[in-house]
Motif scaffolding. Structure first.
Motif, mmCIF file in Angstrom:
data_model
loop_
_atom_site.group_PDB
_atom_site.id
_atom_site.type_symbol
_atom_site.label_atom_id
_atom_site.label_comp_id
_atom_site.label_asym_id
_atom_site.label_seq_id
_atom_site.Cartn_x
_atom_site.Cartn_y
_atom_site.Cartn_z
ATOM 1 N N ALA A 11 28.940 29.116 58.023
ATOM 2 C CA ALA A 11 29.544 27.941 56.967
ATOM 3 C C ALA A 11 29.707 28.558 55.565
ATOM 4 N N MET A 12 28.545 29.379 55.000
ATOM 5 C CA MET A 12 28.888 29.661 53.688
ATOM 6 C C MET A 12 29.845 30.774 53.619
ATOM 7 N N PHE A 13 29.810 31.740 54.650
ATOM 8 C CA PHE A 13 31.067 32.693 54.598
ATOM 9 C C PHE A 13 32.349 32.122 54.553
ATOM 10 N N VAL A 14 32.600 30.998 55.383
ATOM 11 C CA VAL A 14 33.636 30.436 55.462
ATOM 12 C C VAL A 14 34.329 29.804 53.920
ATOM 13 N N MET A 15 33.181 29.375 53.367
ATOM 14 C CA MET A 15 33.401 28.420 52.309
ATOM 15 C C MET A 15 33.574 29.567 51.093
ATOM 16 N N ILE A 16 32.955 30.804 51.209
ATOM 17 C CA ILE A 16 33.332 31.878 50.119
ATOM 18 C C ILE A 16 34.669 32.273 50.283
ATOM 19 N N ILE A 17 35.213 32.315 51.539
ATOM 20 C CA ILE A 17 36.691 32.784 51.647
ATOM 21 C C ILE A 17 37.419 31.581 51.147
ATOM 22 N N VAL A 18 37.275 30.468 51.287
ATOM 23 C CA VAL A 18 38.233 29.201 51.227
ATOM 24 C C VAL A 18 38.228 29.294 49.424
ATOM 25 N N MET A 19 36.753 29.243 48.767
ATOM 26 C CA MET A 19 36.972 29.385 47.432
ATOM 27 C C MET A 19 37.547 30.529 46.852
ATOM 28 N N GLN A 20 37.622 31.734 47.272
ATOM 29 C CA GLN A 20 38.034 32.825 46.789
ATOM 30 C C GLN A 20 39.699 32.594 46.940
ATOM 31 N N TRP A 21 40.239 32.095 48.266
ATOM 32 C CA TRP A 21 41.755 31.913 48.343
ATOM 33 C C TRP A 21 42.135 30.715 47.524
ATOM 34 N N GLN A 22 41.434 29.569 47.530
ATOM 35 C CA GLN A 22 41.715 28.626 46.621
ATOM 36 C C GLN A 22 41.881 28.738 45.123
ATOM 37 N N GLY A 23 40.934 29.544 44.604
ATOM 38 C CA GLY A 23 40.670 29.890 43.312
ATOM 39 C C GLY A 23 41.110 30.826 42.796
ATOM 40 N N ALA A 24 42.054 31.745 43.658
ATOM 41 C CA ALA A 24 42.451 33.063 43.160
ATOM 42 C C ALA A 24 43.442 33.025 41.771
ATOM 43 N N GLU A 25 44.154 31.982 41.768
ATOM 44 C CA GLU A 25 45.019 32.029 40.421
ATOM 45 C C GLU A 25 44.305 31.555 39.148
ATOM 46 N N LEU A 26 42.818 31.382 39.455
ATOM 47 C CA LEU A 26 42.131 31.332 38.215
ATOM 48 C C LEU A 26 41.478 32.574 37.619
ATOM 49 N N LYS A 27 41.657 33.660 38.446
ATOM 50 C CA LYS A 27 41.388 34.969 37.975
ATOM 51 C C LYS A 27 42.567 35.698 37.369
ATOM 52 N N THR A 28 42.310 35.645 36.124
ATOM 53 C CA THR A 28 43.336 36.295 35.166
ATOM 54 C C THR A 28 42.781 37.350 34.350
ATOM 55 N N THR A 29 43.484 37.946 33.583
ATOM 56 C CA THR A 29 42.959 39.153 32.596
ATOM 57 C C THR A 29 41.769 38.667 31.727
ATOM 58 N N THR A 30 42.125 37.432 31.269
ATOM 59 C CA THR A 30 41.191 36.838 30.494
ATOM 60 C C THR A 30 40.020 35.971 30.931
ATOM 61 N N SER A 31 40.100 35.784 32.292
ATOM 62 C CA SER A 31 39.237 35.241 33.186
ATOM 63 C C SER A 31 38.886 35.799 34.417
ATOM 64 N N LYS A 32 38.480 36.995 34.227
ATOM 65 C CA LYS A 32 38.136 37.873 35.250
ATOM 66 C C LYS A 32 37.278 37.197 36.620
ATOM 67 N N LEU A 33 36.294 36.511 36.152
ATOM 68 C CA LEU A 33 35.622 35.807 37.336
ATOM 69 C C LEU A 33 36.095 34.166 37.497
ATOM 70 N N GLY A 34 37.140 33.878 37.286
ATOM 71 C CA GLY A 34 37.624 32.681 37.624
ATOM 72 C C GLY A 34 36.920 31.423 37.279
ATOM 73 N N ILE A 35 36.609 30.746 38.126
ATOM 74 C CA ILE A 35 36.008 29.359 37.868
ATOM 75 C C ILE A 35 34.315 29.713 37.161
ATOM 76 N N VAL A 36 33.823 30.859 37.309
ATOM 77 C CA VAL A 36 32.395 31.259 36.596
ATOM 78 C C VAL A 36 32.794 31.329 35.289
#
Length: 164
Positions: A11-36
């Motif tokens: 369940a945790m690894f599925v959620m990691i994949i979902v979070m990475q996929w859904q939040g991919a566009e939050l990772k930019t040159t100015t926000s390399k860690l996305g939501i973090v």
């Protein structure tokens, strides 16, 4: 216990994949860690810099998905800590620490819930310097607590794998 650990890990690894996929566009040159980056945005300037570059709908969805992630990682780390603790000798200090850290995993989840609620308020424009600092400290404490659990799990791995 082993079956619960496997289910929690999956369940945790599925959620990691979902979070990475859904939040991919939050990772930019100015926000390399996305939501973090938002979790650690402790000033209005940092908050505005992030939110001006992001789609707020994506941010909100990522935070709401994170509530599911919190459940999955909290259960995984609590079960894993208890599982490793049971592999140590009765009344040994590594065993006691493991059972304590199983509870610590839940504390980390509570800090993460508080952090998410504060971030939802921040992106809605309802924030103060104090609330941004509180969000920052909730994130820092969460990561510190999870780091302690992870260190315990790593140090317990040889003992856990050698015991049937």
């Amino acid at each position: 216990m082993k079956k619960n650990l496997t289910v929690a890990a999956a369940a945790m690894f599925v959620m990691i994949i979902v979070m990475q996929w859904q939040g991919a566009e939050l990772k930019t040159t100015t926000s390399k860690l996305g939501i973090v980056n938002l979790e650690f945005a402790d000033t209005p300037v940092l908050l505005h810099n992030l939110l001006s570059r992001w789609d707020i709908g994506v941010v909100k969805m990522n935070i709401w998905l994170d509530f599911l992630f919190i459940i999955s990682y909290t259960l995984f780390f609590a079960i894993a800590s208890a599982y490793c603790a049971m592999k140590w000798a009765e009344k040994s200090w590594p065993r006691q620490i493991g059972f304590f850290l199983a509870r610590v995993a839940f504390a980390a989840g509570i800090f993460d819930i508080a952090e998410n609620l504060l971030m939802l308020q921040s992106i809605a424009g309802n924030y103060t310097d104090a609330s941004l600092n509180l969000t920052f400290y909730c994130a820092a404490i969460k990561f510190l607590l999870l780091g302690l659990v992870i260190v315990y799990l790593i140090l317990s791995l040889p003992n856990t794998l050698s015991k049937k």
